[in-house]
Design a protein around this motif. Sequence first.
Motif, PDB file in Angstrom:
ATOM      1  N   LEU A  64     -17.496  -4.764  -5.372  1.00 24.03           N
ATOM      2  CA  LEU A  64     -17.339  -4.018  -4.127  1.00 24.03           C
ATOM      3  C   LEU A  64     -16.113  -4.488  -3.350  1.00 24.03           C
ATOM      4  N   ALA A  65     -15.876  -5.792  -3.345  1.00 27.03           N
ATOM      5  CA  ALA A  65     -14.712  -6.320  -2.631  1.00 27.03           C
ATOM      6  C   ALA A  65     -13.432  -5.693  -3.156  1.00 27.03           C
ATOM      7  N   GLY A  66     -13.315  -5.621  -4.487  1.00 24.50           N
ATOM      8  CA  GLY A  66     -12.123  -5.026  -5.064  1.00 24.50           C
ATOM      9  C   GLY A  66     -11.997  -3.552  -4.764  1.00 24.50           C
ATOM     10  N   LEU A  67     -13.117  -2.854  -4.707  1.00 23.97           N
ATOM     11  CA  LEU A  67     -13.086  -1.405  -4.513  1.00 23.97           C
ATOM     12  C   LEU A  67     -12.545  -1.002  -3.144  1.00 23.97           C
ATOM     13  N   ALA A  72      -6.957  -1.203   0.471  1.00 25.33           N
ATOM     14  CA  ALA A  72      -6.510  -1.682   1.782  1.00 25.33           C
ATOM     15  C   ALA A  72      -5.203  -2.451   1.643  1.00 25.33           C
ATOM     16  N   GLY A  73      -5.090  -3.258   0.587  1.00 28.35           N
ATOM     17  CA  GLY A  73      -3.855  -3.989   0.355  1.00 28.35           C
ATOM     18  C   GLY A  73      -2.701  -3.062   0.023  1.00 28.35           C
ATOM     19  N   VAL A  93      -3.794  -6.858  -3.587  1.00 32.41           N
ATOM     20  CA  VAL A  93      -3.704  -5.971  -4.747  1.00 32.41           C
ATOM     21  C   VAL A  93      -3.703  -6.764  -6.046  1.00 32.41           C
ATOM     22  N   VAL A  94      -2.843  -7.765  -6.127  1.00 30.12           N
ATOM     23  CA  VAL A  94      -2.738  -8.556  -7.361  1.00 30.12           C
ATOM     24  C   VAL A  94      -4.030  -9.327  -7.624  1.00 30.12           C
ATOM     25  N   GLY A  95      -4.564  -9.966  -6.583  1.00 30.36           N
ATOM     26  CA  GLY A  95      -5.762 -10.783  -6.761  1.00 30.36           C
ATOM     27  C   GLY A  95      -6.982  -9.985  -7.164  1.00 30.36           C
TER      28      GLY A  95
END
Length: 260
Positions: A64-67, A72-73, A93-95
Amino acid sequence: MRRINGTALIIAALVATVGALAFPVWSYADRSGTGQANLNASSVATQWGPLSATDRDFLVKVRLAGLWELPAGQQAIERAPSQAIKDAGDHLVVGHTDLDQRARDVAAKLGVELPNQPNEQQQGWLRELSAASGREYEWKFANLLRMAHGKVFSLIAQVRHSTRNTLIRQLASDANQTVLDHITMLEGTGMVDFDALANDAAGVATASPTGPPPPDGNLPPAPGPAGPTGSDQSFTSRPSTQPGPPTAVNTNRPAPGSSP
């Protein structure tokens, strides 16, 4: 009649004694509703070790964090007026691209279903960012993302400490690096409201903090340094970072699925 009553009293006493001895065992070793019973009931066996409900919740939260943090990044890179916010967006974005791949690989091996879109709260944050601009946008970006990273940071620590699953343990280590890097970059923007973070944490605290009394204006005695006391001083390891201003955290690591 007296003999019968005496026998009944002896039997009752024996039953009471056995019950008293058995009660602690029933109460603490295998009582339904205890933390241990809940852990056992929620865990499933895998070839990498037991997989608990907390482990599965962690996998979902990483996904969910990545989604929501990845878009957002990307938005920050394209819209933010300051370079510090753009740099923070770049790290997001990269992380999260890397961490999301790791989470999906682990979930596939463990048979855990992952969501494909942010939850309602996260979608609301994205809408809030999209509706803002200029300085307001940058402030919202720094504080919404810093608050979210701080909350998942505590879950990562809990999972890294308690999981019995080797895949989850490695993912928690990877997530720890990534989230700490993002926290550091967001704080480096100079826009994070630390009073708001402290008040939010205090609102959910359940125990009184312990520690030294507040300073009274007088300098306390200087503590002596902590150091090795043994005769062998041939140490080879070094601190991971040198003291100084916060910088980006080194998140270089082998690609998912490759050997270290």
